[in-house]
Design a protein around this motif. Structure first.
Motif, PDB file in Angstrom:
ATOM      1  N   ASP A  57       0.865  -1.174   0.000  1.00 29.23           N
ATOM      2  CA  ASP A  57       0.000   0.000   0.000  1.00 29.23           C
ATOM      3  C   ASP A  57       0.910   1.235   0.000  1.00 29.23           C
ATOM      4  O   ASP A  57       1.380   1.686   1.039  1.00 29.23           O
ATOM      5  CB  ASP A  57      -0.910  -0.012   1.226  1.00 29.23           C
ATOM      6  CG  ASP A  57      -1.804   1.213   1.310  1.00 29.23           C
ATOM      7  OD1 ASP A  57      -1.742   2.061   0.395  1.00 29.23           O
ATOM      8  OD2 ASP A  57      -2.556   1.333   2.292  1.00 29.23           O
ATOM      9  N   ALA A  58       1.150   1.767  -1.197  1.00 32.27           N
ATOM     10  CA  ALA A  58       1.988   2.958  -1.358  1.00 32.27           C
ATOM     11  C   ALA A  58       1.134   4.150  -1.767  1.00 32.27           C
ATOM     12  O   ALA A  58       1.562   4.988  -2.566  1.00 32.27           O
ATOM     13  CB  ALA A  58       3.085   2.700  -2.390  1.00 32.27           C
TER      14      ALA A  58
ATOM     15  N   VAL B  24       0.455  -3.104  -6.176  1.00 32.52           N
ATOM     16  CA  VAL B  24       0.874  -1.878  -5.490  1.00 32.52           C
ATOM     17  C   VAL B  24      -0.241  -0.849  -5.608  1.00 32.52           C
ATOM     18  O   VAL B  24      -0.743  -0.578  -6.707  1.00 32.52           O
ATOM     19  CB  VAL B  24       2.166  -1.294  -6.093  1.00 32.52           C
ATOM     20  CG1 VAL B  24       2.523   0.037  -5.417  1.00 32.52           C
ATOM     21  CG2 VAL B  24       3.317  -2.278  -5.965  1.00 32.52           C
ATOM     22  N   THR B  25      -0.614  -0.271  -4.473  1.00 26.93           N
ATOM     23  CA  THR B  25      -1.576   0.831  -4.438  1.00 26.93           C
ATOM     24  C   THR B  25      -0.835   2.153  -4.579  1.00 26.93           C
ATOM     25  O   THR B  25       0.151   2.399  -3.886  1.00 26.93           O
ATOM     26  CB  THR B  25      -2.353   0.815  -3.108  1.00 26.93           C
ATOM     27  OG1 THR B  25      -3.269  -0.280  -3.114  1.00 26.93           O
ATOM     28  CG2 THR B  25      -3.129   2.108  -2.893  1.00 26.93           C
ATOM     29  N   LEU B  26      -1.335   3.008  -5.478  1.00 24.95           N
ATOM     30  CA  LEU B  26      -0.812   4.360  -5.655  1.00 24.95           C
ATOM     31  C   LEU B  26      -1.974   5.339  -5.595  1.00 24.95           C
ATOM     32  O   LEU B  26      -3.080   5.015  -6.035  1.00 24.95           O
ATOM     33  CB  LEU B  26      -0.097   4.512  -7.001  1.00 24.95           C
ATOM     34  CG  LEU B  26       1.071   3.572  -7.296  1.00 24.95           C
ATOM     35  CD1 LEU B  26       1.521   3.738  -8.747  1.00 24.95           C
ATOM     36  CD2 LEU B  26       2.223   3.827  -6.353  1.00 24.95           C
TER      37      LEU B  26
ATOM     38  N   ALA C 163      -7.785   9.998  -7.961  1.00 26.18           N
ATOM     39  CA  ALA C 163      -6.764   9.576  -8.917  1.00 26.18           C
ATOM     40  C   ALA C 163      -5.992   8.404  -8.334  1.00 26.18           C
ATOM     41  O   ALA C 163      -4.794   8.472  -8.123  1.00 26.18           O
ATOM     42  CB  ALA C 163      -5.835  10.737  -9.249  1.00 26.18           C
ATOM     43  N   GLY C 164      -6.700   7.304  -8.061  1.00 27.53           N
ATOM     44  CA  GLY C 164      -6.073   6.118  -7.503  1.00 27.53           C
ATOM     45  C   GLY C 164      -5.663   5.147  -8.590  1.00 27.53           C
ATOM     46  O   GLY C 164      -6.197   5.157  -9.710  1.00 27.53           O
ATOM     47  N   LEU C 165      -4.707   4.284  -8.249  1.00 25.62           N
ATOM     48  CA  LEU C 165      -4.201   3.281  -9.190  1.00 25.62           C
ATOM     49  C   LEU C 165      -3.875   2.001  -8.425  1.00 25.62           C
ATOM     50  O   LEU C 165      -3.544   2.038  -7.234  1.00 25.62           O
ATOM     51  CB  LEU C 165      -2.932   3.771  -9.889  1.00 25.62           C
ATOM     52  CG  LEU C 165      -3.035   5.062 -10.710  1.00 25.62           C
ATOM     53  CD1 LEU C 165      -1.644   5.652 -10.943  1.00 25.62           C
ATOM     54  CD2 LEU C 165      -3.730   4.808 -12.027  1.00 25.62           C
ATOM     55  N   LEU C 166      -3.947   0.878  -9.115  1.00 25.63           N
ATOM     56  CA  LEU C 166      -3.444  -0.389  -8.588  1.00 25.63           C
ATOM     57  C   LEU C 166      -2.612  -1.038  -9.682  1.00 25.63           C
ATOM     58  O   LEU C 166      -3.124  -1.362 -10.755  1.00 25.63           O
ATOM     59  CB  LEU C 166      -4.576  -1.333  -8.184  1.00 25.63           C
ATOM     60  CG  LEU C 166      -4.079  -2.695  -7.669  1.00 25.63           C
ATOM     61  CD1 LEU C 166      -3.487  -2.554  -6.267  1.00 25.63           C
ATOM     62  CD2 LEU C 166      -5.189  -3.742  -7.678  1.00 25.63           C
ATOM     63  N   THR C 167      -1.311  -1.205  -9.436  1.00 28.52           N
ATOM     64  CA  THR C 167      -0.475  -1.896 -10.408  1.00 28.52           C
ATOM     65  C   THR C 167      -0.481  -3.394 -10.099  1.00 28.52           C
ATOM     66  O   THR C 167      -0.564  -3.810  -8.939  1.00 28.52           O
ATOM     67  CB  THR C 167       0.965  -1.362 -10.417  1.00 28.52           C
ATOM     68  OG1 THR C 167       1.633  -1.739  -9.207  1.00 28.52           O
ATOM     69  CG2 THR C 167       0.982   0.161 -10.548  1.00 28.52           C
ATOM     70  N   VAL C 168      -0.396  -4.194 -11.162  1.00 31.24           N
ATOM     71  CA  VAL C 168      -0.512  -5.652 -11.054  1.00 31.24           C
ATOM     72  C   VAL C 168       0.659  -6.265 -11.820  1.00 31.24           C
ATOM     73  O   VAL C 168       0.816  -6.032 -13.018  1.00 31.24           O
ATOM     74  CB  VAL C 168      -1.851  -6.146 -11.645  1.00 31.24           C
ATOM     75  CG1 VAL C 168      -1.975  -7.657 -11.502  1.00 31.24           C
ATOM     76  CG2 VAL C 168      -3.025  -5.445 -10.970  1.00 31.24           C
ATOM     77  N   ARG C 169       1.490  -7.039 -11.102  1.00 36.32           N
ATOM     78  CA  ARG C 169       2.706  -7.576 -11.727  1.00 36.32           C
ATOM     79  C   ARG C 169       2.387  -8.646 -12.768  1.00 36.32           C
ATOM     80  O   ARG C 169       3.017  -8.719 -13.816  1.00 36.32           O
ATOM     81  CB  ARG C 169       3.647  -8.144 -10.658  1.00 36.32           C
ATOM     82  CG  ARG C 169       4.988  -8.573 -11.228  1.00 36.32           C
ATOM     83  CD  ARG C 169       5.993  -8.878 -10.155  1.00 36.32           C
ATOM     84  NE  ARG C 169       5.597  -9.980  -9.304  1.00 36.32           N
ATOM     85  CZ  ARG C 169       6.397 -10.548  -8.397  1.00 36.32           C
ATOM     86  NH1 ARG C 169       7.613 -10.074  -8.220  1.00 36.32           N
ATOM     87  NH2 ARG C 169       5.961 -11.537  -7.660  1.00 36.32           N
TER      88      ARG C 169
END
Length: 452
Positions: free
Chosen positions: A250-251, A276-278, A290-296
């Protein structure tokens, strides 16, 4: 009665132009009337003023002056994140460039649940999210409403990747939305690992993982809400690899350090995370949201797949129309990616990095002022841009009263955090225009409102 003008279409710009003037004038008038970071008088006074401005919510006949009256009243009663003395929360002032882009998004009104409602917006989202995913070493990235939705998605994707169940493990400083996510998804209550110094303890995590059987999701934090602390990500990532656990970071707060060449190293280990949370409405200066979730692993997104014939019929997908339904928990979605894209392109890495560096530097300066002042106690040097402090010798009740007194008078907005069994005042510096004199003025206000 004539049809009111529309914001979109060929006549939209002409209809908007005079209304924008009204809005800008009302914003300025409301800010002057407020005269500080927060409206004075507390909740009752603000509600009374808003009630007077609103009048009849749904009158029989419309009021042509409604836009001016209500925007001015809202501005007068707003907390102004651009005021240097408004530093209580992860609530930053938006860039004018981003706000202007957000206006265009509202006017065009695309809905990102099917390609034929948002042709260009869906293409833009795909291009920008993949570029942002690469910043964390990920393959893909979803747009969300913020950290709470991103964390919920991360837990959901972990559950689906493990056949419908997963045990969440968090530190004591983790965001409350992770516990809520486990509850919403019908999962066991999270296992909580001690964080004696405010960050997750790797030795305690190792012991917890050794005891647990079945699939596990470890949620680390890069920028705690209370103190802006960053868990030891490399050590946590190594433990996850050793125990076969999945890792989410959670970043929401600390992710903005990625833009800074000076501070990016604080996020070493982030590229080992599965998700990862941005939040770019924090250290990204975007209008909310303006949220994001990156997925490896892009295959994890299969857990979000849904089929609705009117949105993503198989023959349309086979014919090349992009399928957007599996890229969010929401159906209707506004194009929040536009303001993000305009900001990234308009400021570049160096421009955004300079803003990050400025607020981190201001936090260091504030900590220095506190440490040198005999009337204050500093919790610790800041990790990002959050500074915790308290009047020396004050009781917790006195600390809480100082904060509420400043809020009630509209003089300053400070947060609160309870760490090591004590209550601290919290200054979260997200305004890159804050200057050293503003920091000194903030401390003078706190000192002047502290009971002796």
């Amino acid at each position: 009665m004539p049809t009111p003008p529309l914001a979109s279409g060929p006549d939209g710009p002409g209809a908007l132009r005079p209304l924008l003037g009204t809005v800008l004038d009302a914003l300025a008038a409301g800010g002057r009337a407020r005269g500080g970071p927060l409206p004075a008088g507390g909740p009752r006074a603000v509600t009374a003023r808003m009630r007077d401005a609103l009048g009849d919510v749904l009158p029989d006949e419309g009021d042509p002056d409604a836009l001016r009256v209500l925007v001015q009243a809202l501005a007068e009663g707003a907390a102004d994140p651009a005021d240097p003395l408004c530093a209580g929360h992860l609530h930053g002032p938006p860039l004018a460039l981003a706000a202007a882009a957000d206006l265009a998004a509202g006017v065009l009104n695309p809905s990102l649940d099917s390609w034929d409602q948002a042709p260009a917006a869906s293409a833009l989202e795909s291009l920008v999210t993949r570029a942002l995913a690469a910043e964390t070493g990920a393959a893909d990235c979803l747009v969300t409403t913020g950290g709470t939705e991103s964390n919920l998605l991360a837990v959901l994707l972990a559950r689906e990747a493990h056949g419908g169940t997963v045990q969440l493990v968090t530190g004591t400083g983790a965001h409350h939305s992770l516990t809520r996510a486990a509850w919403l998804l019908g999962l066991p209550a999270p296992v909580t690992v001690p964080a004696p110094a405010g960050t997750l303890d790797p030795a305690a995590l190792d012991e917890a993982l050794a005891r647990l059987a079945g699939p596990v999701l470890v949620a680390a934090t890069a920028g705690t809400t209370d103190a802006g602390l960053i868990d030891p990500l490399p050590a946590i990532a190594a433990l996850c690899r050793a125990h076969g656990a999945r890792l989410h970071v959670d970043a929401a707060y600390g992710g903005g350090l990625l833009f800074s060449r000076r501070h990016r190293h604080r996020l070493d280990g982030l590229d080992a995370a599965d998700t990862v949370t941005l939040d770019l409405h924090k250290l990204g200066w975007q209008p909310i949201a303006a949220g994001l979730l990156t997925v490896r692993d892009g295959h994890d997104l299969a857990g979000l797949h849904q089929r609705a014939d009117y949105l993503n019929a198989p023959d349309d997908t086979d014919a090349g129309l992009p399928d957007l339904l599996g890229r969010s928990l929401r159906t209707t979605r506004r194009p929040d990616i536009l303001k993000i894209a305009v900001t990234l392109r308009g400021l570049g890495r160096n421009g955004l990095g300079a803003l990050v560096d400025q607020v981190c530097e201001r936090a260091e300066e504030l900590a220095g002022l506190i440490a040198a002042h005999p009337g204050f106690e500093l919790y610790d040097r800041p990790t990002i841009s959050t500074v915790l402090f308290r009047p020396a010798g004050a009781t917790d009740d006195a600390v809480a009263a100082v904060r509420r007194d400043l809020l009630g008078q509209g003089r300053a907005v400070l947060g609160r955090a309870r760490l090591n069994g004590r209550l601290w005042l919290k200054a979260t510096l997200l305004n890159p225009r804050t200057r050293p004199a503003d920091l000194a003025a903030l401390l003078t206000l706190v000192e002047g409102h502290t009971p002796r």
